[in-house]
Structure formats: C-alpha cells, structure tokens
Motif scaffolding. Structure first.
Motif, PDB file in Angstrom:
ATOM      1  N   TYR A  36      33.600  48.339  40.843  1.00  0.00           N
ATOM      2  CA  TYR A  36      33.101  47.083  40.304  1.00  0.00           C
ATOM      3  C   TYR A  36      32.107  46.483  41.280  1.00  0.00           C
ATOM      4  N   SER A  43      31.395  37.264  37.349  1.00  0.00           N
ATOM      5  CA  SER A  43      32.598  38.059  37.147  1.00  0.00           C
ATOM      6  C   SER A  43      32.461  39.420  37.827  1.00  0.00           C
ATOM      7  N   LEU A  44      33.558  40.136  37.837  1.00  0.00           N
ATOM      8  CA  LEU A  44      33.538  41.520  38.309  1.00  0.00           C
ATOM      9  C   LEU A  44      33.000  42.396  37.186  1.00  0.00           C
ATOM     10  N   PHE A  91      28.849  42.424  46.453  1.00  0.00           N
ATOM     11  CA  PHE A  91      30.233  42.703  46.837  1.00  0.00           C
ATOM     12  C   PHE A  91      30.737  43.805  45.915  1.00  0.00           C
ATOM     13  N   ILE A  93      33.777  46.467  44.812  1.00  0.00           N
ATOM     14  CA  ILE A  93      35.237  46.585  44.856  1.00  0.00           C
ATOM     15  C   ILE A  93      35.674  47.809  44.071  1.00  0.00           C
ATOM     16  N   PHE A 105      43.517  46.764  43.669  1.00  0.00           N
ATOM     17  CA  PHE A 105      42.154  46.708  44.149  1.00  0.00           C
ATOM     18  C   PHE A 105      42.076  46.899  45.653  1.00  0.00           C
ATOM     19  N   GLY A 106      40.944  47.458  46.065  1.00  0.00           N
ATOM     20  CA  GLY A 106      40.643  47.496  47.479  1.00  0.00           C
ATOM     21  C   GLY A 106      40.224  46.118  47.944  1.00  0.00           C
ATOM     22  N   GLN A 107      39.973  46.022  49.241  1.00  0.00           N
ATOM     23  CA  GLN A 107      39.644  44.739  49.848  1.00  0.00           C
ATOM     24  C   GLN A 107      38.204  44.328  49.562  1.00  0.00           C
ATOM     25  N   GLY A 108      37.408  45.264  49.063  1.00  0.00           N
ATOM     26  CA  GLY A 108      36.022  44.951  48.780  1.00  0.00           C
ATOM     27  C   GLY A 108      35.110  45.254  49.950  1.00  0.00           C
TER      28      GLY A 108
ATOM     29  N   TYR B  36      44.519  37.965  37.720  1.00  0.00           N
ATOM     30  CA  TYR B  36      44.322  38.243  39.123  1.00  0.00           C
ATOM     31  C   TYR B  36      43.920  36.960  39.846  1.00  0.00           C
ATOM     32  N   LYS B  38      41.913  35.653  43.299  1.00  0.00           N
ATOM     33  CA  LYS B  38      40.941  36.203  44.237  1.00  0.00           C
ATOM     34  C   LYS B  38      40.439  35.133  45.199  1.00  0.00           C
ATOM     35  N   ALA B  41      35.361  37.098  49.322  1.00  0.00           N
ATOM     36  CA  ALA B  41      35.198  38.292  50.158  1.00  0.00           C
ATOM     37  C   ALA B  41      36.474  39.123  50.249  1.00  0.00           C
ATOM     38  N   GLU B  42      37.331  39.014  49.264  1.00  0.00           N
ATOM     39  CA  GLU B  42      38.510  39.876  49.208  1.00  0.00           C
ATOM     40  C   GLU B  42      38.622  40.482  47.819  1.00  0.00           C
ATOM     41  N   GLY B  43      39.359  41.573  47.727  1.00  0.00           N
ATOM     42  CA  GLY B  43      39.614  42.145  46.419  1.00  0.00           C
ATOM     43  C   GLY B  43      40.615  41.302  45.655  1.00  0.00           C
ATOM     44  N   PRO B  44      40.623  41.385  44.327  1.00  0.00           N
ATOM     45  CA  PRO B  44      41.587  40.626  43.531  1.00  0.00           C
ATOM     46  C   PRO B  44      43.028  41.073  43.812  1.00  0.00           C
ATOM     47  N   PHE B  46      46.795  41.237  42.117  1.00  0.00           N
ATOM     48  CA  PHE B  46      47.478  41.176  40.824  1.00  0.00           C
ATOM     49  C   PHE B  46      48.529  40.070  40.821  1.00  0.00           C
ATOM     50  N   PHE B  89      41.104  35.321  37.725  1.00  0.00           N
ATOM     51  CA  PHE B  89      40.406  36.148  36.751  1.00  0.00           C
ATOM     52  C   PHE B  89      41.382  36.650  35.699  1.00  0.00           C
ATOM     53  N   LEU B 101      39.142  47.816  33.321  1.00  0.00           N
ATOM     54  CA  LEU B 101      39.410  46.404  33.085  1.00  0.00           C
ATOM     55  C   LEU B 101      38.130  45.651  32.759  1.00  0.00           C
ATOM     56  N   PHE B 103      36.688  41.904  32.777  1.00  0.00           N
ATOM     57  CA  PHE B 103      37.037  40.644  33.419  1.00  0.00           C
ATOM     58  C   PHE B 103      36.318  39.468  32.792  1.00  0.00           C
TER      59      PHE B 103
END
Lengths: 114, 113
Positions: A36, A43-44, A91, A93, A105-108, B36, B38, B41-44, B46, B89, B101, B103
């Motif tokens: 993403y 949005s993502l 960003f 992800i 999800f990863g940390q991005g 989610y 968020k 600067a981080e991933g979502p 769950f 989200f 997914l 979003f």
C-alpha cells in the motif's frame, strides 16, 4: 497477533536511484502479501498484490516497471522503487494475512526522494 | 472510485464518553470488514473485525455494528480514553478478490481529558 516486519522504516535517496523495501512475515507463512501507499492525509491505496512464486498483480494506474515486486519466499516480499523521483516520496506499507480474519501490517517505510 | 467511505475526517470526544466512527461502503460483494487504528509514520494496527454474516462484534471497549441493508458499519468506543486518539481506518474485503483490503480515508479521533 502475527508479526509483519518492514525494513527500512525511513530512507532518503537521490533522484534517479533505486530503493528496495523488504517485508517479512516473522511467525507465519504468507502466500500473499499486499503493498500500500499512503499520501499525506489520504487513505491507504493498494498498489499491488504480491503472490509467492508468481508475478505480482498491480492495481490500475500503478507502473509495474517502476514498482518492482518480488515474492521470493513464503516469508519475504520486496518492493523496489526504480529510478525514484520526488513524486515517489510517500509512505509505503506492506501487509500479510495468515487467515481471512485479520491482516497484519508492517511498520511502514517513509521514502523521501531528493 | 472510493468503495469505502468515511465521511467524517475528524471527531472530538470527551474522555469517558462514547466515540462513534462511521463507515459506508458501496460494493455489496464485501463480506469482511475491519477497523484499524493508525498513528503517524506507523503501520495500521488491527482493532476489530466483523463478518457479513453478523451484525455485531464486541471486544472490550470496542464494538463494531454492521447494517448490511444500509451498507453501513460503525465502531463504538466506550468509554473513550485519551490514548484512543489516533486515525481510525475502516477497511473491507471481498473473498473472491484475494483478500486485498479497501480502505476508507480515515477519521481522526481526538479524545480530550
């Protein structure tokens, strides 16, 4: 829950160079991973679906030659941004699912192209 | 075309009160819905999910309600806590699409003391 690790978390690169982002599922096997992209205050947006052992499926409007995806094993998918330009700054992800009930999800990765 | 819509970009709630975040979708083929949380600067992360065969799922302070006929779902957080302040989200997926997914644009929740 399952763990998805993404690396690096931040990268700055020069325009014209390539950058590789790794996504690993640490405690489960992911036959499918997703990449993403998030623009500021947006949005993502799904870029592509990465399938282990086969070619990635790209969403409409995503340049497959610019965003190379490789899913070499059940625990690793990579996204390579080729010939990066400032408009690629974003960003990114990754996500993987170990079942149909959740996606992790990863940390991005914050990519800045200068 | 946005298939999942969160029409409220932001919401402010007092600590201890209920936070209600709304989400609408257009694709009747969606059969699984997730929320989610968020941080920048981080991933979502769950939070909670619901299958289309249910109309309610509860997990601690979080409850998700699904109204299939209206193509609407909502996330209730009660009581709201300052640590709940984040962007939420809503996401939906269709089994036949391979679990990707879709979003919404997110709702920024601020819980004030």
């Amino acid at each position: 829950g399952a763990v998805v690790s993404q690396h690096p978390s931040r990268v700055i690169c020069k325009s014209g160079t390539s950058v590789k982002i790794e996504c690993r599922s640490l405690d489960f096997q992911a036959t499918t991973m997703f990449w993403y992209r998030q623009f500021p205050k947006k949005s993502l947006m799904l870029m592509a679906t990465s399938n282990e052992g086969s070619k990635a499926t790209y969403e409409q409007g995503v340049e497959k030659d610019k965003f190379l995806i490789n899913h070499a094993s059940l625990t690793l998918s990579t996204l390579t941004v080729t010939s990066a330009h400032p408009e690629d700054s974003s960003f990114y992800i990754c996500s993987a699912r170990d079942s149909y009930t959740e996606a992790f999800f990863g940390q991005g990765t914050r990519l800045t192209v200068v | 075309d946005q298939q999942v819509k969160q029409n409220s970009p932001s919401l402010s709630v007092q600590e201890g009160r209920i936070s209600i975040l709304n989400c609408d979708y257009t694709n009747s083929m969606f059969d699984y819905f997730l929320w989610y949380k968020k941080y920048p600067a981080e991933g979502p992360t769950f939070l909670i999910s619901i299958s289309s065969i249910k109309d309610k799922n509860e997990d601690g302070r979080f409850t998700v309600f699904l109204n299939k006929s209206a193509k609407h779902l909502s996330l209730h957080i009660v009581p709201s806590q300052p640590g709940d302040s984040a962007v939420y989200f809503c996401a939906a997926s269709e089994r036949d699409s391979g679990y990707a997914l879709n979003f919404g644009k997110g709702t920024s929740l601020l819980v004030t003391p």
